[in-house]
Design a protein around this motif. Sequence first.
Motif: not given
Length: 480
Positions: A299, A303, A307
């Motif tokens: 995860e 993430r 970004k």
Amino acid sequence: MSQNPSNDAGRRKPLHFNAFVMNTSSHIHHGQWRRPDAGQTEFNDVNTWIDLAQKLEAAKFDAMFFADVSGLYGDADADFDVYVNEGLQIPSNDPTVLLGALAVKTKHIGLATTSNVVQNHPFNFARQLSTLDHISGGRIAWNIVTGVQDNGARNYGLDALTDHAERYRWADEYVDVTFKLWEGSWDEGALLKDKENGRFSDPSRIHKIYHEGPRYRVEGPHLPSPSPQRTPLLFQAGSSASGRAFAARNAEAVFIIAPSPAVARELIADTRRLAVEAGRRPEDIKFFPGLSFIIGDTEEEARAKAKYYDEYVSVDGYLAHAAIVDKTGRVYPPDTPLAAVDTNTMKGFTEWVSKHITDREPVVADLAYLQAQNSRVVGTPEQIADKLEEWQDAGVDGINVINWVIPGSFEEFADKVLPVLRERGLAQTEYAEGTLRRKLFGSDHLNERHPAAAYRGAFAAGPQSWVEADALRAGVTSTA
């Protein structure tokens, strides 16, 4: 969410996966073409697409689905600098021409082109797609659209975009002409290739269609002999009331943009209801939401990648695509409050953004970032598979996979996500034999419930001249 993939493999049907692409540099996710790994900047090179098509075929994608436009977005009278600066679907090339190259370099993957009813006469278009269906061995699909751009309408001699409801009446006649040519002009067995008796085709089984309507007068016959599918697989992408009604009558597959499985469920249920009212069955139409994926082994990695992708988001690009521009065609500054924006498209967008941002006044930059994040799934392959199960439970039959970069987005999906989906029975392991329609529906030709089927054999005893055709129409009118 699924916790038992072994049970899922026995319970679930495979989803269909299309690569949603466009013959341009900046299609959906604007600004990503600036990334070092973005190969879509070389879209003019046919090898970019041949290489991608072969990779997709190796991964067992069902189809490549090419979007297209006929002109620039936004106000047709304003400057268009932002579109050129962003590469926002300009320059772009004709996908229908490209399919010919891809057809001879692949064997199984479906090839879908988008064509607006205003951009090509139906007689010529029907001939082009029959030719492609012959070349590909029956792997061609048509995404039927009616256009959304004033500039596109002007490129074909109109003053402005035709009224929305009228565009679908236009589409109704357009597809009617193509259906008559594909399904009714040549009877089965008309093509003989009889060298011994010197008869290439049987004239008693080839017919003129004598179509006359509000926009078209087409005599026929269809010049190509029937292709493997006769009528190409039919996609449609309209979400309005008129669009859903058109899809219910004509489409075999519908491309939807829905922010959640719950919204997709409502849209699918309504369209399938309309299909039943039109004399078809709910399963006669398959539904494909457009989703993009950011994939990480953990995860945290996913993430972090999200970004990184966001660093390349072009605020101007997303706003221009949504026509969030002022009266001069210029994109509003990113810090402009949404309440100060004056555009015909703004009301719906304002409502959408206000549901997501409640702690401050939204600005136009928020709209761009929400667009970039809408319909994207971020997570591990297992989490993405869980999410796709939710979409399947909502009634979808497949996914139009939207890329960030070409070919990397598709390579990553193939290498990381598809193996997990196959473990759960959610993705095919091999292609079925035959045409694209046979792969998706089990039959080479449209079923008898489709309106095009009514033209099979319909012209054998039809008029033999325009005089007869006009008299027949006059007679029908006089007794109506």
